[in-house]
Design a protein around this motif. Structure first.
Motif, short mmCIF file in Angstrom:
data_model
loop_
_atom_site.label_atom_id
_atom_site.label_comp_id
_atom_site.label_asym_id
_atom_site.label_seq_id
_atom_site.Cartn_x
_atom_site.Cartn_y
_atom_site.Cartn_z
N THR A 132 -15.81 -9.58 10.86
CA THR A 132 -16.14 -9.83 9.45
C THR A 132 -17.53 -10.44 9.22
OG1 THR A 132 -14.82 -11.84 9.56
CG2 THR A 132 -13.82 -9.95 8.47
N ASN A 145 -13.06 14.13 0.56
CA ASN A 145 -13.37 13.83 1.97
C ASN A 145 -13.87 15.07 2.71
OD1 ASN A 145 -12.27 11.37 1.40
ND2 ASN A 145 -10.48 11.56 2.71
N ALA A 162 -13.88 3.27 1.40
CA ALA A 162 -14.90 2.47 0.71
C ALA A 162 -14.49 1.01 0.69
CB ALA A 162 -15.10 3.00 -0.71
N GLY A 163 -13.95 0.53 1.81
CA GLY A 163 -13.48 -0.86 1.88
C GLY A 163 -14.60 -1.82 2.23
N ASN A 164 -14.19 -3.04 2.59
CA ASN A 164 -15.16 -4.10 2.88
C ASN A 164 -16.09 -3.73 4.03
OD1 ASN A 164 -14.23 -5.88 0.95
ND2 ASN A 164 -12.56 -6.55 2.27
N MET A 165 -15.51 -3.13 5.06
CA MET A 165 -16.33 -2.85 6.24
C MET A 165 -17.33 -1.73 5.96
SD MET A 165 -16.80 -4.35 8.97
CE MET A 165 -15.77 -5.76 9.26
N ILE A 222 -13.91 2.83 12.93
CA ILE A 222 -13.89 1.36 13.02
C ILE A 222 -12.46 0.82 12.99
CG2 ILE A 222 -16.20 1.09 12.00
CD1 ILE A 222 -14.85 0.26 9.39
N ALA A 223 -11.48 1.71 13.05
CA ALA A 223 -10.08 1.26 12.96
C ALA A 223 -9.65 0.56 14.25
CB ALA A 223 -9.17 2.45 12.70
N PRO A 262 -15.95 -3.82 14.85
CA PRO A 262 -16.82 -4.83 14.23
C PRO A 262 -16.04 -6.10 13.92
CG PRO A 262 -16.18 -3.17 12.61
CD PRO A 262 -15.39 -2.91 13.86
N SER A 283 -13.71 7.92 -1.32
CA SER A 283 -12.50 7.12 -1.52
C SER A 283 -11.74 7.67 -2.71
CB SER A 283 -12.89 5.66 -1.78
OG SER A 283 -11.76 4.93 -2.20
N THR A 333 -10.19 5.82 -4.74
CA THR A 333 -10.29 4.84 -5.83
C THR A 333 -11.70 4.83 -6.41
OG1 THR A 333 -10.39 3.31 -3.97
CG2 THR A 333 -8.47 3.12 -5.39
N VAL A 359 -10.95 3.78 7.18
CA VAL A 359 -9.71 3.50 6.43
C VAL A 359 -8.79 2.67 7.32
CG1 VAL A 359 -9.84 5.60 5.04
CG2 VAL A 359 -8.58 5.65 7.20
N LYS A 360 -7.74 2.13 6.73
CA LYS A 360 -6.78 1.33 7.49
C LYS A 360 -6.13 2.19 8.58
CE LYS A 360 -6.85 -2.62 5.20
NZ LYS A 360 -7.59 -3.71 5.86
P1 NAD Z 1 -10.09 -1.82 3.10
O1 NAD Z 1 -8.63 -1.86 2.80
O2 NAD Z 1 -10.99 -2.81 2.43
O3 NAD Z 1 -10.62 -0.36 2.79
C1 NAD Z 1 -9.96 0.83 3.08
C2 NAD Z 1 -10.55 1.90 2.18
O4 NAD Z 1 -9.97 3.15 2.49
C3 NAD Z 1 -10.33 1.68 0.68
O5 NAD Z 1 -11.57 1.83 0.02
C4 NAD Z 1 -9.43 2.85 0.28
O6 NAD Z 1 -9.69 3.30 -1.03
C5 NAD Z 1 -9.85 3.88 1.29
N1 NAD Z 1 -8.90 4.98 1.44
C6 NAD Z 1 -7.55 4.93 1.43
N2 NAD Z 1 -7.06 6.18 1.56
C7 NAD Z 1 -8.11 7.02 1.68
C8 NAD Z 1 -8.24 8.42 1.81
N3 NAD Z 1 -7.18 9.23 1.89
N4 NAD Z 1 -9.48 8.94 1.87
C9 NAD Z 1 -10.56 8.15 1.81
N5 NAD Z 1 -10.50 6.82 1.66
C10 NAD Z 1 -9.28 6.27 1.60
O7 NAD Z 1 -10.26 -1.93 4.67
P2 NAD Z 1 -11.42 -2.59 5.57
O8 NAD Z 1 -11.18 -4.05 5.70
O9 NAD Z 1 -12.76 -2.11 5.15
O10 NAD Z 1 -11.04 -1.94 6.96
C11 NAD Z 1 -11.33 -0.58 7.23
C12 NAD Z 1 -11.12 -0.33 8.69
O11 NAD Z 1 -11.96 -1.23 9.41
C13 NAD Z 1 -9.69 -0.61 9.15
O12 NAD Z 1 -9.27 0.45 9.99
C14 NAD Z 1 -9.79 -1.88 9.95
O13 NAD Z 1 -8.89 -1.87 11.04
C15 NAD Z 1 -11.23 -1.82 10.45
N6 NAD Z 1 -11.77 -3.13 10.74
C16 NAD Z 1 -11.85 -4.05 9.76
C17 NAD Z 1 -12.35 -5.30 10.08
C18 NAD Z 1 -12.42 -6.35 9.03
O14 NAD Z 1 -12.65 -7.48 9.43
N7 NAD Z 1 -12.29 -6.04 7.75
C19 NAD Z 1 -12.79 -5.61 11.38
C20 NAD Z 1 -12.71 -4.62 12.34
C21 NAD Z 1 -12.20 -3.37 12.00
#
Ligand code: NAD
Length: 270
Positions: free
Chosen positions: A123, A57, A11-14, A97-98, A121, A36, A38, A71-72
């Motif tokens: 930002t 999940n 549930a991150g930014n993307m 999207i990782a 993707p 998520s 959290t 997720v990361k």
């Molecule tokens: P983020 O850190 O904002 O979010 C990660 C989310 O994963 C968090 O909500 C966390 O609670 C959740 N999480 C952690 N462990 C988990 C689990 N066991 N089960 C379910 N959820 C879990 O990350 P983001 O910036 O949204 O990036 C996510 C992915 O997108 C990454 O793999 C990153 O490489 C990819 N990405 C991001 C961008 C960017 O610009 N932000 C661009 C391209 C790709």
């Protein structure tokens, strides 16, 4: 756009950006689940978009037609391996999207030959102006590809990669490039402040100049960037003097080197 049940794992930014885009484009919120560990983050998304939220999940993935792994990269193995228990994986489209994880590695994580699309993707997706590179494993259908493309078009534009290695080119070209432009903007703002503008004015002037330049370039159709540059450059004038400094600093080669370094690093990370 077709409507399939989607489970976002993470549930991150993307994930937030894509869900916001989908809902804004009329995708039924009841068909979207976000997972998520959290609660604050997932509950906020449930509240904001009317989607379903959970920390489970496996159940969410079991009920979904499409699983979006958001997720990361360093979490990915631990998140995917429990999903081996899914009973009908062949009926599911998996999107990830990782960055930095090759498609074939997910087959190992899931112990299954997946219908998987890698999505890269950037930002600006957070404001609906993203660019996403897409790469599909060979067993992904045209229908799945169309669904994935439409999903990512809810946060911007898309481009398909025919070879997986092209995803690393997309990282250099559009994934990392917002940072290149921000560095340029930062450098201009610094000089503007040295010239006596306050921080806010300097920021605004830089932003407006860049926004105007992009709008002008877009309004000129396919006019090459070099022609647009020449159109603002009189021989011996102020712009010519400024550009001379960029050439003396080998800017075109520096940009090429920077992009190549991003590609090399992406390859190293795989
Ligand atoms: P983020 O850190 O904002 O979010 C990660 C989310 O994963 C968090 O909500 C966390 O609670 C959740 N999480 C952690 N462990 C988990 C689990 N066991 N089960 C379910 N959820 C879990 O990350 P983001 O910036 O949204 O990036 C996510 C992915 O997108 C990454 O793999 C990153 O490489 C990819 N990405 C991001 C961008 C960017 O610009 N932000 C661009 C391209 C790709």
């Amino acid at each position: 756009m077709q409507h399939r049940k989607i489970a976002f794992i993470g549930a991150g930014n993307m994930a937030n950006a894509i869900i916001a885009g989908l809902v804004a484009h009329g995708y039924p919120a009841s068909m979207i689940t976000v997972c998520s560990p959290t609660p604050v983050r997932r509950d906020k998304m449930a509240q904001d978009y009317g989607i379903i939220s959970t920390n489970d999940n496996l159940t969410a993935a079991q009920l979904a037609d499409v699983i979006v792994l958001a997720v990361k990269p360093q979490m990915m193995k631990d998140v995917c391996e429990p999903l081996r228990q899914l009973t009908n994986l062949e009926n599911k489209l998996i999107l990830t999207i990782a960055a930095g994880i090759p498609a074939a590695r997910y087959n190992d994580y899931f112990a299954h030959s997946l219908r998987l699309v890698r999505i890269m993707p950037n930002t600006p997706s957070l404001v609906g102006k993203g660019v996403s590179g897409l790469f599909a494993q060979s067993n992904v259908s045209e229908d799945d590809k169309q669904f994935t493309q439409q999903l990512m078009e809810s946060v911007g534009s898309t481009t398909w990669c025919t070879k997986e290695s092209e995803i690393n080119n997309i990282i250099a070209l559009t994934g990392s490039s917002p940072a290149y432009f921000f560095l340029f903007m930062e450098s201009m703002q610094q000089k503007a402040e040295q010239l006596g503008y306050d921080e806010k004015q300097a920021r605004e002037l830089v932003l407006n100049a860049i926004e105007g330049s992009v709008a002008l370039a877009k309004s000129q159709g396919d006019t090459p960037f070099s022609t647009l540059r020449e159109q603002v450059t009189s021989k011996g004038g102020t712009t010519a003097m400024a550009l001379e400094q960029f050439y003396q600093g080998h800017l075109p080669q520096t940009v090429a080197n920077a992009m190549q370094s991003a590609i090399d690093r992406a390859e190293e990370m795989e």
